[in-house]
Design an enzyme around this catalytic site. Structure first.
Site, short mmCIF file in Angstrom:
data_model
loop_
_atom_site.label_atom_id
_atom_site.label_comp_id
_atom_site.label_asym_id
_atom_site.label_seq_id
_atom_site.Cartn_x
_atom_site.Cartn_y
_atom_site.Cartn_z
N ASP A 58 0.81 -1.17 0.10
CA ASP A 58 -0.09 0.01 0.06
C ASP A 58 0.70 1.35 0.09
O ASP A 58 0.43 2.32 0.58
CB ASP A 58 -0.86 -0.04 1.35
N TRP A 204 43.32 -26.88 3.29
CA TRP A 204 43.92 -28.00 3.50
C TRP A 204 44.26 -27.90 5.02
O TRP A 204 44.88 -27.10 5.56
CB TRP A 204 44.95 -28.79 2.78
N ASP A 372 46.28 -45.43 1.63
CA ASP A 372 46.53 -45.52 0.15
C ASP A 372 48.06 -46.38 0.03
O ASP A 372 48.82 -46.32 1.11
CB ASP A 372 47.08 -44.02 0.14
N ARG A 448 48.64 -33.02 -7.14
CA ARG A 448 49.22 -34.20 -6.49
C ARG A 448 49.56 -35.06 -7.63
O ARG A 448 49.36 -36.48 -7.48
CB ARG A 448 48.34 -34.67 -5.65
N TRP A 482 36.66 -43.35 1.17
CA TRP A 482 36.70 -43.13 -0.32
C TRP A 482 37.23 -41.63 -0.43
O TRP A 482 36.35 -40.68 0.17
CB TRP A 482 35.20 -43.02 -0.67
N ASP A 483 38.42 -41.43 -0.71
CA ASP A 483 38.97 -40.30 -0.75
C ASP A 483 38.95 -39.60 -2.13
O ASP A 483 38.46 -40.15 -3.03
CB ASP A 483 40.44 -40.61 -0.63
N ASN A 485 41.36 -36.43 -3.61
CA ASN A 485 42.74 -35.70 -3.40
C ASN A 485 42.96 -34.44 -4.26
O ASN A 485 44.15 -34.15 -4.22
CB ASN A 485 43.70 -36.53 -3.18
N CYS A 531 35.96 -38.89 2.32
CA CYS A 531 37.17 -38.08 2.51
C CYS A 531 37.54 -37.37 1.47
O CYS A 531 37.37 -37.86 0.25
CB CYS A 531 38.23 -39.18 2.98
N ASP A 553 42.86 -33.58 7.75
CA ASP A 553 44.22 -34.44 7.77
C ASP A 553 45.04 -33.85 8.84
O ASP A 553 46.07 -34.52 9.24
CB ASP A 553 44.94 -34.07 6.47
#
Ligand code: DGJ
Length: 734
Positions: A58, A204, A372, A448, A482-483, A485, A531, A553
């Site tokens: 209004d 990280w 790993d 990596r 289950w990574d 990277n 992960c 980590d």
């Protein structure tokens, strides 16, 4: 029914929808002849008395039906539910297209609605769920008449929690293909001023640190364009009124149930109104929608708390424990694991792992996880991702032999994979270089020393799934880490046509989800831990598949205080992967007492990340006690209500948090004296969450207190002599 529909409340307010949770109301108004879908109210529960008076219709610029000469001003100031691009709302919009003619503007007007019991699944996407008596869903059907787009704006309202989830489905009902260049999932447009945002940022080994930003006219953007949620930014925001604290005040929070690129924006407009949006990031996003096709956006969870951020946290925890995590482990103690990563890195063989397992099982640890380095020729992080065949030079006798030997010790066995990746130095890459994400004629950037598999491709998905499943079928493997990277760069797929290349990021995430879904179908009892280089994919999307996620980590107990504080702001303690590791800590070189490391890891899933055959004997001797501690308290930690009492991040001296059993008969508070201070009195901590009139005894003490006294007058913690010392305060009803 949590959703109420009102019709023709006034000449301008054609419909009102009121969504009620136990303590909040959310009101949507369909206004004016054209049916603008506007936001009316969100906050503490309100009744239904003359809600049509709330919108500012209004006053200037009035509604387009009586002041169309200022239509742009209306569109640019009215709080909207799902603002669209380019027609006069110059604030951040949620939806933008590109037509075959190259136009971007698009409208959204109301057509119809449906209210359904329960909550529909989102095909291929993770989402919260609930039974028909736990949640109901409002579907607003809207359209853009020019292009033929139909929108379904979905709102699911939980009966027992202050939660409303949102997503949209876009259908192309027109005759021509369209390109979607921005499809966010939710907008919260509030006619309120003076807010502060809480967001989670890091890198990280420093994930999810709580950051406070006073909101003003400068836009805030929280975003990941890294192909995953990321270490750097988490898909979460809370906006709280300036005076709100952990215990008091209004807080509006949003969390995105998605594991890829996301974008959250806040914007205070020229009138001081706040707009918050959340969705898939539009960076490099372009989705082709053929006539007849649809696009479903991921889900945004909205939590309202009128009692500060503490209540917000507990609402998220309850929602995710009850309505998101599906794993059969979600309400169970997880086996205490020992992971060999910090113990051996790549330097291990069967004998080494068995020697760790023997000692670990003697001490009461329940599962060995081989990290790993067990496959291909992976003796460092330069090779072999994609070659998921056991390295029998390291694992003499093969994987099954190792698993059987570990099982004979009474321990379970778990294994590490990084399924989404491919090493340039791998047989897989030599055979299929086009399976890596890459731009033609450009050598992709390595991270990596690895590339990312193109999970938008069916053939790559099939091969990846079979490689992992084959290993899991070959032995009694009960856990998978289950990574992931590296983040995605050099976006290009060898199979996607040029006008679909902008779909790659989202198709990649859908590929990850489809792999994990398939894995859980074939191995329903598998304990999956996600992960990503530590905690780069700690988000609600992943929790739909795995009941726990590796937090960081950085396993140093002191660094973990603020990492776990930020994580627990949104995500339940039951989901936080936390381990005791050796000292000096591998990430920061700090030495902390073994006892403190145990107390801090107790706030998560609990496990070990060390060579149990090599650590100091006095530390090793403490493990059986820690195992007992875990078994004694884990039910409480996993299922209780979480309260933040003090934050080392904020005060620089000490940390304190607790969990209280739902029936308030028991509680466990953890106190960490990070820095000792000389010549101070004992510290008074004000506990929370107890029943004021119940009587409690603190374990190890004779005194009996009422809950009221412990919460109002506080409990005195004696100063301890030294840094990094901790204490558990276990409270039981008498
Ligand atoms: C990153 C993870 O966070 C670590 O725990 C470990 O699994 C390494 N990757 C292995 O490469």
């Amino acid at each position: 029914m949590a959703i109420t529909h009102y019709e023709a409340l006034s000449a301008s307010v054609k419909h009102l929808f009121k969504l009620d949770t136990p303590n909040s109301s959310y009101v949507i108004g369909i206004i004016d002849d054209e049916g603008f879908v506007t936001h009316v109210y969100y906050g503490d529960s309100i009744g239904d008395y003359h809600l049509e008076e709330i919108p500012r219709i209004d006053e200037m610029p009035f509604l387009p039906s009586n002041n169309n000469r200022d239509r742009c001003s209306f569109l640019d100031s009215c709080p909207m539910e799902y603002p669209t691009h380019g027609l006069g709302d110059f604030r951040q919009d949620c939806f933008k297209i590109e037509t075959v003619n190259g136009n971007a503007g698009v409208s959204l007007t109301y057509k119809d609605y449906r209210i359904e019991k329960g909550k529909p699944d989102l095909p291929g996407l993770p989402a919260t769920f609930g039974k028909e008596d736990e949640v109901s869903t409002l579907i607003l059907i809207c359209e853009d008449a020019v292009t033929g787009i139909e929108y379904q704006l979905n709102y699911s309202v939980f009966e027992d929690l202050d939660v409303i989830t949102r997503n949209v489905r876009i259908l192309n009902k027109g005759k021509e293909p369209l390109y979607l260049t921005r499809v966010y999932s939710a907008c919260l447009d509030m006619d309120n001023e003076d807010y502060t945002a809480l967001t989670l940022h890091g890198t990280w080994a420093r994930e999810r640190k709580i950051t406070e930003t006073k909101l003003n006219r400068t836009r805030l953007v929280v975003e990941s364009v890294r192909g995953e949620t990321s270490h750097q930014d988490n898909p979460f925001i809370a906006v709280k009124e300036a005076t709100a604290t952990d215990r008091y005040g209004r807080v509006y929070a949003m969390n995105f149930v998605y594991s890829g690129n996301f974008r959250i924006t806040t914007q205070e407009d020229q009138f001081g109104q706040l707009r918050v949006t959340m969705g898939i990031s539009d960076e490099d996003f372009k989705w082709k929608l053929e006539p007849g096709a649809d696009f479903v956006s991921p889900e945004a969870v909205m939590v309202y708390s009128g009692e500060g951020t503490g209540k917000m946290t507990r609402t998220f925890h309850d929602l995710y424990r009850k309505h998101l995590i599906r794993s059969p482990y979600k309400d169970k103690k997880r086996p205490i694991l020992i992971n060999n990563w910090e113990a051996t890195y790549f330097d291990f063989d069967t004998d080494k792992l068995i020697s760790i397992a023997k000692e670990a099982s003697r001490l009461g640890i329940e599962m060995l996880v081989m990290d790993d380095g067990w496959f291909g020729v992976r003796n460092d992080d330069n090779t072999s991702l994609g070659d998921w065949t056991v390295n029998e030079n390291k694992l003499k006798g093969g994987l099954k032999y190792l698993v059987d030997e570990v099982n004979k010790l009474g321990m379970k066995f778990g294994i590490w994979f990084e399924p989404e990746m491919i090493s340039p130095d791998s047989d897989l890459y030599r055979a299929h270089p086009d399976w890596a994400i890459a731009i033609p004629n450009r050598v992709p950037s390595r991270a990596r020393n690895q590339y990312v598999l193109d999970l938008s491709r069916e053939d790559v998905l099939e091969h990846t799934y079979e490689s992992v499943a084959k290993v899991l079928r070959s032995a009694n493997i009960e856990y998978v880490k289950w990574d992931m990277n590296r983040q995605l760069s050099d976006l290009g797929s060898a199979l996607l046509p040029a006008d679909r290349m902008g779909e790659l990021y989202h198709r990649y995430v859908l590929g990850v989800y489809s792999l994990q879904e398939r894995l859980l179908k074939e191995f329903p009892n598998l304990l999956l831990e996600n992960c990503s280089g530590g905690g780069a994919r700690f988000d609600p999307g992943m929790l739909y598949y795995s009941p726990q996620i590796w937090c960081s980590d950085d396993t140093d107990a002191i660094e973990r205080l603020s990492i776990q504080e930020g994580t627990a702001l949104v995500y339940p303690l039951s989901t936080m992967g936390a381990h005791v590791s050796d000292c000096p800590n591998h990430a920061v070189g700090r030495t902390t007492p073994f006892e403190t490391r145990g107390h801090v890891a107790l706030a998560g899933t609990f496990g070990y990340e060390l060579d149990v055959t090599k650590i100091p004997e006095e530390d090793r001797n403490m493990i059986p006690e820690q195992v007992k501690m875990y078994h004694r308290y884990n039910d409480l930690v996993r299922e209780g209500d979480y309260y933040r009492i003090a934050s080392f991040r904020a005060n620089g001296v000490y940390d304190c948090y607790g969990v209280v059993k739902k029936d308030k008969s028991e509680a466990l508070f953890t106190y960490v004296q990070v820095v000792a201070r000389v010549n101070y009195h004992s510290r008074r901590i004000f506990l929370q969450g107890l029943a004021p009139d119940k009587k409690y005894r603190i374990e190890g003490e004779d005194a009996v207190y009422t809950g009221e006294v412990l919460m109002k007058a506080g409990y005195r913690v004696k100063t301890m002599h030294g840094d990094y010392l901790s204490r558990l305060i276990h409270i039981m009803e008498v």
